[in-house]
Design a protein around this motif. Structure first.
Motif, PDB file in Angstrom:
ATOM      1  N   ASP A 159       1.042 -48.257  89.338  1.00  0.00           N
ATOM      2  CA  ASP A 159       2.059 -48.813  88.439  1.00  0.00           C
ATOM      3  C   ASP A 159       1.567 -50.106  87.794  1.00  0.00           C
ATOM      4  OD1 ASP A 159       4.732 -48.640  87.333  1.00  0.00           O
ATOM      5  OD2 ASP A 159       5.146 -50.439  88.506  1.00  0.00           O
ATOM      6  N   GLN A 160       0.999 -50.988  88.612  1.00  0.00           N
ATOM      7  CA  GLN A 160       0.470 -52.257  88.076  1.00  0.00           C
ATOM      8  C   GLN A 160      -0.729 -52.006  87.169  1.00  0.00           C
ATOM      9  OE1 GLN A 160       1.668 -55.158  88.078  1.00  0.00           O
ATOM     10  NE2 GLN A 160      -0.055 -56.412  87.365  1.00  0.00           N
ATOM     11  N   GLY A 161      -1.573 -51.050  87.551  1.00  0.00           N
ATOM     12  CA  GLY A 161      -2.726 -50.728  86.723  1.00  0.00           C
ATOM     13  C   GLY A 161      -2.327 -50.223  85.351  1.00  0.00           C
ATOM     14  N   LEU A 162      -1.329 -49.316  85.324  1.00  0.00           N
ATOM     15  CA  LEU A 162      -0.858 -48.793  84.044  1.00  0.00           C
ATOM     16  C   LEU A 162      -0.186 -49.882  83.207  1.00  0.00           C
ATOM     17  CD1 LEU A 162       0.533 -45.304  85.098  1.00  0.00           C
ATOM     18  CD2 LEU A 162      -1.449 -45.767  83.662  1.00  0.00           C
ATOM     19  N   LYS A 163       0.501 -50.787  83.873  1.00  0.00           N
ATOM     20  CA  LYS A 163       1.155 -51.883  83.153  1.00  0.00           C
ATOM     21  C   LYS A 163       0.126 -52.753  82.440  1.00  0.00           C
ATOM     22  CE  LYS A 163       4.529 -53.797  85.312  1.00  0.00           C
ATOM     23  NZ  LYS A 163       5.306 -54.622  86.272  1.00  0.00           N
ATOM     24  N   LEU A 164      -0.970 -53.050  83.125  1.00  0.00           N
ATOM     25  CA  LEU A 164      -2.030 -53.861  82.511  1.00  0.00           C
ATOM     26  C   LEU A 164      -2.743 -53.088  81.403  1.00  0.00           C
ATOM     27  CD1 LEU A 164      -3.455 -55.490  85.755  1.00  0.00           C
ATOM     28  CD2 LEU A 164      -2.376 -56.704  83.861  1.00  0.00           C
ATOM     29  N   LEU A 165      -2.944 -51.786  81.618  1.00  0.00           N
ATOM     30  CA  LEU A 165      -3.562 -50.972  80.573  1.00  0.00           C
ATOM     31  C   LEU A 165      -2.674 -50.906  79.335  1.00  0.00           C
ATOM     32  CD1 LEU A 165      -5.031 -48.033  82.690  1.00  0.00           C
ATOM     33  CD2 LEU A 165      -6.314 -49.799  81.473  1.00  0.00           C
ATOM     34  N   TYR A 166      -1.381 -50.858  79.564  1.00  0.00           N
ATOM     35  CA  TYR A 166      -0.448 -50.840  78.432  1.00  0.00           C
ATOM     36  C   TYR A 166      -0.520 -52.153  77.650  1.00  0.00           C
ATOM     37  CZ  TYR A 166       3.854 -50.468  75.758  1.00  0.00           C
ATOM     38  OH  TYR A 166       4.762 -50.437  74.734  1.00  0.00           O
ATOM     39  N   THR A 190     -10.475 -46.174  70.879  1.00  0.00           N
ATOM     40  CA  THR A 190     -11.167 -45.166  71.687  1.00  0.00           C
ATOM     41  C   THR A 190     -11.262 -45.619  73.134  1.00  0.00           C
ATOM     42  OG1 THR A 190     -12.453 -44.506  69.758  1.00  0.00           O
ATOM     43  CG2 THR A 190     -13.304 -43.854  71.914  1.00  0.00           C
ATOM     44  N   ARG A 191     -11.562 -46.915  73.321  1.00  0.00           N
ATOM     45  CA  ARG A 191     -11.643 -47.442  74.687  1.00  0.00           C
ATOM     46  C   ARG A 191     -10.273 -47.417  75.355  1.00  0.00           C
ATOM     47  NH1 ARG A 191     -15.011 -51.524  76.840  1.00  0.00           N
ATOM     48  NH2 ARG A 191     -14.894 -51.360  79.112  1.00  0.00           N
ATOM     49  N   ALA A 192      -9.218 -47.761  74.585  1.00  0.00           N
ATOM     50  CA  ALA A 192      -7.863 -47.710  75.128  1.00  0.00           C
ATOM     51  C   ALA A 192      -7.496 -46.280  75.518  1.00  0.00           C
ATOM     52  CB  ALA A 192      -6.873 -48.251  74.100  1.00  0.00           C
ATOM     53  N   GLY A 246      -5.374 -43.287  83.459  1.00  0.00           N
ATOM     54  CA  GLY A 246      -4.034 -43.457  84.022  1.00  0.00           C
ATOM     55  C   GLY A 246      -3.250 -42.154  84.062  1.00  0.00           C
ATOM     56  N   TYR A 247      -3.455 -41.323  83.054  1.00  0.00           N
ATOM     57  CA  TYR A 247      -2.776 -40.021  83.015  1.00  0.00           C
ATOM     58  C   TYR A 247      -3.227 -39.141  84.186  1.00  0.00           C
ATOM     59  CZ  TYR A 247      -1.769 -35.253  81.464  1.00  0.00           C
ATOM     60  OH  TYR A 247      -1.351 -33.940  81.399  1.00  0.00           O
ATOM     61  N   GLN A 265       5.119 -38.840  82.056  1.00  0.00           N
ATOM     62  CA  GLN A 265       5.592 -38.827  80.668  1.00  0.00           C
ATOM     63  C   GLN A 265       5.154 -40.089  79.923  1.00  0.00           C
ATOM     64  OE1 GLN A 265       9.805 -38.293  81.232  1.00  0.00           O
ATOM     65  NE2 GLN A 265       9.671 -36.035  81.215  1.00  0.00           N
ATOM     66  N   LYS A 266       5.255 -41.211  80.602  1.00  0.00           N
ATOM     67  CA  LYS A 266       4.830 -42.475  79.974  1.00  0.00           C
ATOM     68  C   LYS A 266       3.337 -42.448  79.688  1.00  0.00           C
ATOM     69  CE  LYS A 266       4.999 -47.485  80.683  1.00  0.00           C
ATOM     70  NZ  LYS A 266       5.405 -48.583  81.593  1.00  0.00           N
ATOM     71  N   ALA A 267       2.558 -41.940  80.632  1.00  0.00           N
ATOM     72  CA  ALA A 267       1.107 -41.869  80.452  1.00  0.00           C
ATOM     73  C   ALA A 267       0.747 -40.932  79.303  1.00  0.00           C
ATOM     74  CB  ALA A 267       0.443 -41.407  81.745  1.00  0.00           C
ATOM     75  N   GLN A 268       1.494 -39.821  79.157  1.00  0.00           N
ATOM     76  CA  GLN A 268       1.238 -38.883  78.068  1.00  0.00           C
ATOM     77  C   GLN A 268       1.443 -39.543  76.707  1.00  0.00           C
ATOM     78  OE1 GLN A 268       3.954 -35.757  79.191  1.00  0.00           O
ATOM     79  NE2 GLN A 268       2.301 -34.428  79.943  1.00  0.00           N
ATOM     80  N   VAL A 269       2.521 -40.319  76.598  1.00  0.00           N
ATOM     81  CA  VAL A 269       2.803 -41.015  75.336  1.00  0.00           C
ATOM     82  C   VAL A 269       1.692 -42.008  75.001  1.00  0.00           C
ATOM     83  CG1 VAL A 269       4.377 -42.634  74.195  1.00  0.00           C
ATOM     84  CG2 VAL A 269       5.300 -40.730  75.532  1.00  0.00           C
TER      85      VAL A 269
END
Length: 336
Positions: free
Chosen positions: A243-250, A266-268, A275-276, A289-293
């Protein structure tokens, strides 16, 4: 006997100076005066005491004496403190380490003269309350010490722009802040890098400043933050804190969007795809679902900017890619 005594008393105590001896002494005195005149006339110039000290003293002594003679006590104190700090760093280093093998700062004349030049100009600007000039001179010193072994000096001069009471919100000080963020990122000090980049972004929010190369400071701060958030996400992902990792990636994706760069999207996309995959393993539907978006959005942006770059380029390879892209779309029934 009295006659003999009288004769001795009336005799001269010193011998007579004959005209010949007088002529000889006069000639000697004259030649000595002539020699002194020739030395002072420029044919063989005398060396002053100051010039002699330039050869006898060390570079550190010469620089410090010059600063005091020219009336820059603050610059003298700062250079003296930095030399002491360099000596302490070297003493604390392990024997045989790279730091011990480097040439001491007090023996590097070019660096000492560069510090003397810019710090004396900064001190002059302080006397007239020209704070932007003060920060500009210190910013230049931060750039100058960009070699890996000098990054501690670079950070010192960048901090001397941003941490001061006057001028800390000027354009040069704001640029120094983003330079600090980039330097801390190189050193792997991610939290300090994040702090400086976020502060820089706040300061340039409405200013519209550009850096010394004409590049918008906002863009530069966003790029630094994108890299910092991406690096910060590595640790929680490795620790299974998804969860924290995806938050920082976002957050990193948001900064990449601000930067609007073909390579950063491309890097993002690569990070969000990672994360997906993690979300798939967890089986968390909301997280999936959030990761897919995020993956789809980053992928779409990366493709749009590639397409735009090819349109603007109009080179034969770019036109070839555009035609191939159009053919694929026609085959997939996206358009006629």
């Amino acid at each position: 006997m009295n006659a003999a005594v009288t004769k001795r008393q009336t005799g001269r105590f010193l011998p007579e100076i004959t005209p010949k001896s007088n002529k000889r002494r006069k000639g000697t005195h004259y030649s000595r005066m002539k020699q002194e005149d020739s030395l002072g006339s420029g044919s063989s110039p005398l060396i002053s005491r100051g010039e002699i000290s330039q050869f006898r003293n060390s570079p550190k002594q010469n620089i410090c004496v010059q600063l005091l003679r020219e009336g820059y006590p603050r610059a003298f104190s700062e250079i003296f403190s930095l030399l002491a700090a360099d000596r302490d760093r070297r003493d604390a280093a392990e024997p045989g380490s790279d730091l011990r093998l480097q040439t001491p700062l007090d023996r590097q004349l070019d660096k000492l003269e560069t510090m003397k030049r810019h710090l004396s100009r900064a001190e002059e600007a302080e006397r007239t309350c020209s704070w932007m000039v003060v920060c500009d001179q210190r910013l230049m010193l931060g750039w100058y010490f960009s070699a890996p072994e000098d990054l501690w000096l670079s950070l010192h001069f960048f901090h001397s722009c941003t941490d001061r009471e006057q001028g800390s919100h000027s354009r040069p000080a704001t640029e120094a802040r983003v330079c600090m963020a980039e330097t801390y990122l190189k050193l792997g000090e991610l939290e300090r890098a994040r702090q400086q980049a976020e502060l820089c972004l706040q300061q340039v929010e409405d200013a519209g400043w550009a850096d010394s190369d004409g590049r918008p400071l906002r863009l530069r701060a966003c790029e630094a933050l994108w890299r910092i958030y991406s690096r910060l996400a590595d640790a929680p992902l490795e620790a299974a804190d998804h969860d924290q990792g995806l938050k920082l990636l976002y957050k990193g994706y948001g900064m990449a969007t601000e930067c609007r760069y073909t390579s950063q999207y491309t890097r993002a996309y690569e990070y969000f795809l990672q994360g997906y995959e993690v979300a798939c393993e967890l089986g968390d539907v909301a997280l999936l679902q959030k990761a897919q978006v995020l993956v789809a959005s980053a992928r779409a942006h990366s493709q749009i900017w590639k397409f735009r770059a090819d349109v603007e380029s109009a080179s034969p390879p770019a036109l070839g890619r555009l035609i191939a892209w159009k053919e694929r779309g026609r085959q997939q029934g996206l358009y006629r």
